[in-house]
Motif scaffolding. Structure first.
Motif, mmCIF file in Angstrom:
data_model
loop_
_atom_site.group_PDB
_atom_site.id
_atom_site.type_symbol
_atom_site.label_atom_id
_atom_site.label_comp_id
_atom_site.label_asym_id
_atom_site.label_seq_id
_atom_site.Cartn_x
_atom_site.Cartn_y
_atom_site.Cartn_z
ATOM 1 N N LEU A 56 25.620 -29.459 28.161
ATOM 2 C CA LEU A 56 24.163 -29.517 28.217
ATOM 3 C C LEU A 56 23.609 -28.876 26.958
ATOM 4 O O LEU A 56 24.048 -27.786 26.574
ATOM 5 C CB LEU A 56 23.628 -28.787 29.454
ATOM 6 N N ASP A 57 22.654 -29.538 26.325
ATOM 7 C CA ASP A 57 22.009 -29.029 25.116
ATOM 8 C C ASP A 57 20.773 -28.248 25.554
ATOM 9 O O ASP A 57 19.752 -28.825 25.906
ATOM 10 C CB ASP A 57 21.641 -30.205 24.214
ATOM 11 N N ALA A 58 20.886 -26.926 25.556
ATOM 12 C CA ALA A 58 19.853 -26.070 26.135
ATOM 13 C C ALA A 58 18.963 -25.441 25.073
ATOM 14 O O ALA A 58 19.435 -24.981 24.041
ATOM 15 C CB ALA A 58 20.498 -24.964 26.972
ATOM 16 N N GLU A 59 17.677 -25.433 25.365
ATOM 17 C CA GLU A 59 16.693 -24.746 24.530
ATOM 18 C C GLU A 59 16.004 -23.699 25.391
ATOM 19 O O GLU A 59 15.483 -24.007 26.467
ATOM 20 C CB GLU A 59 15.665 -25.737 23.992
ATOM 21 N N TYR A 60 16.011 -22.456 24.937
ATOM 22 C CA TYR A 60 15.388 -21.354 25.665
ATOM 23 C C TYR A 60 14.168 -20.867 24.882
ATOM 24 O O TYR A 60 14.284 -20.538 23.702
ATOM 25 C CB TYR A 60 16.366 -20.201 25.849
ATOM 26 N N THR A 61 13.026 -20.808 25.547
ATOM 27 C CA THR A 61 11.803 -20.320 24.920
ATOM 28 C C THR A 61 11.449 -18.957 25.495
ATOM 29 O O THR A 61 11.326 -18.800 26.717
ATOM 30 C CB THR A 61 10.632 -21.293 25.169
ATOM 31 N N VAL A 62 11.319 -17.965 24.634
ATOM 32 C CA VAL A 62 10.952 -16.617 25.082
ATOM 33 C C VAL A 62 9.483 -16.632 25.513
ATOM 34 O O VAL A 62 8.613 -17.085 24.777
ATOM 35 C CB VAL A 62 11.176 -15.577 23.968
ATOM 36 N N LEU A 63 9.216 -16.140 26.711
ATOM 37 C CA LEU A 63 7.878 -16.253 27.299
ATOM 38 C C LEU A 63 7.015 -15.015 27.111
ATOM 39 O O LEU A 63 5.789 -15.112 27.152
ATOM 40 C CB LEU A 63 8.006 -16.546 28.802
ATOM 41 N N GLU A 64 7.629 -13.848 26.916
ATOM 42 C CA GLU A 64 6.858 -12.610 26.853
ATOM 43 C C GLU A 64 7.509 -11.645 25.865
ATOM 44 O O GLU A 64 8.639 -11.854 25.420
ATOM 45 C CB GLU A 64 6.784 -11.946 28.244
ATOM 46 N N GLY A 65 6.783 -10.569 25.557
ATOM 47 C CA GLY A 65 7.349 -9.500 24.757
ATOM 48 C C GLY A 65 7.233 -9.729 23.261
ATOM 49 O O GLY A 65 6.562 -10.659 22.795
ATOM 50 N N PRO A 66 7.917 -8.897 22.472
ATOM 51 C CA PRO A 66 7.771 -8.938 21.008
ATOM 52 C C PRO A 66 8.310 -10.230 20.379
ATOM 53 O O PRO A 66 7.978 -10.528 19.231
ATOM 54 C CB PRO A 66 8.580 -7.726 20.541
ATOM 55 N N TYR A 67 9.130 -10.988 21.112
ATOM 56 C CA TYR A 67 9.702 -12.219 20.554
ATOM 57 C C TYR A 67 9.127 -13.464 21.229
ATOM 58 O O TYR A 67 9.744 -14.528 21.208
ATOM 59 C CB TYR A 67 11.228 -12.193 20.697
ATOM 60 N N VAL A 68 7.944 -13.318 21.808
ATOM 61 C CA VAL A 68 7.315 -14.425 22.524
ATOM 62 C C VAL A 68 7.228 -15.668 21.641
ATOM 63 O O VAL A 68 6.979 -15.590 20.433
ATOM 64 C CB VAL A 68 5.917 -14.011 23.036
#
Length: 225
Positions: A56-68
């Motif tokens: 599976l080709d996964a993309e993760y998006t940071v939702l909160e915090g300093p790396y949002v």
């Protein structure tokens, strides 16, 4: 000497999130066009590489915090012609993602917990929000890149706060998380679906045999090819 005269202690890659950072992320699966219903791989989410490895080709998006809004690309192994290790690592990661997104303790083996760890297909993983532990690997050019190899369980002291469920350490003894409010409502799939170990047969060839799109993407490890 000024910081702007001596650069020996400057970070070599400021775009990399530090290893071990905990971040609430949203998982997006980038379709690969490969299905094998006998394995439970349906919906066109899986990809098959030129060596026969499936993932599976996964993309993760940071939702909160300093790396949002930062994005992390990583692979979830489904099958490798070299052996079961890559698939086992992939299944372990998916179990962790389900535990984290649905508020299940990894130690909970009750019928209810087991039902929440079952899915009807990969479409149920697409869009899940959970707490991930950020790792660091290398891309095809040997440069550091972020990866997601594990999820944070509800037992972790920071889990509840990061998932917006209350203060740190307050998950235990509190009401069960409202999955519908977080878009992670569990569904029950038949027992054993998608857990076969047989070599997959192609029902549709992938459009892109490469591990993932984008310059410098690490792709699958060499031992999984």
């Amino acid at each position: 000497m000024s910081l702007w005269n001596d650069f020996n202690d400057a970070q070599s890659n400021t775009n990399v999130i530090p290893k071990g950072t905990l971040a609430k992320v949203r998982l997006t699966l980038r379709p690969g066009g490969f299905d094998d219903p006998s394995q439970g791989w349906t919906g066109g989410y899986a990809k098959r590489g030129g060596t026969g490895a499936v993932y599976l080709d996964a993309e993760y998006t940071v939702l909160e915090g300093p790396y949002v809004k930062r994005k992390i690309w990583s692979l979830i192994g489904l099958y490798s012609p070299k052996g079961p290790d890559w698939a086992n690592m992939g299944r372990s990661l998916v179990r962790g993602i389900l535990n984290s997104s649905r508020g299940i303790s990894d130690k909970d083996n009750s019928p209810e917990a087991q039902a929440r760890r079952r899915i009807n297909g990969f479409a149920e993983l697409d869009g899940l929000e959970f707490v991930a532990r950020v790792d660091i690997g290398q891309d095809t050019n040997g440069e550091d890149k972020n990866e997601i190899k594990s999820a944070v369980m509800p037992d972790h002291r920071d889990y509840a706060q990061m998932m917006g469920l209350g203060a740190p350490g307050m998950l235990g003894g509190s009401p069960a998380p409202d999955y519908a409010a977080h878009g992670n409502s569990p569904q029950v799939a038949p027992v054993g679906q998608g857990q076969g170990a047989a070599v997959p047969q192609a029902s549709q060839q992938p459009d892109h045999p490469s591990a993932a799109s984008g310059s410098g993407f690490a792709g699958r490890p060499s031992w999984a090819e």
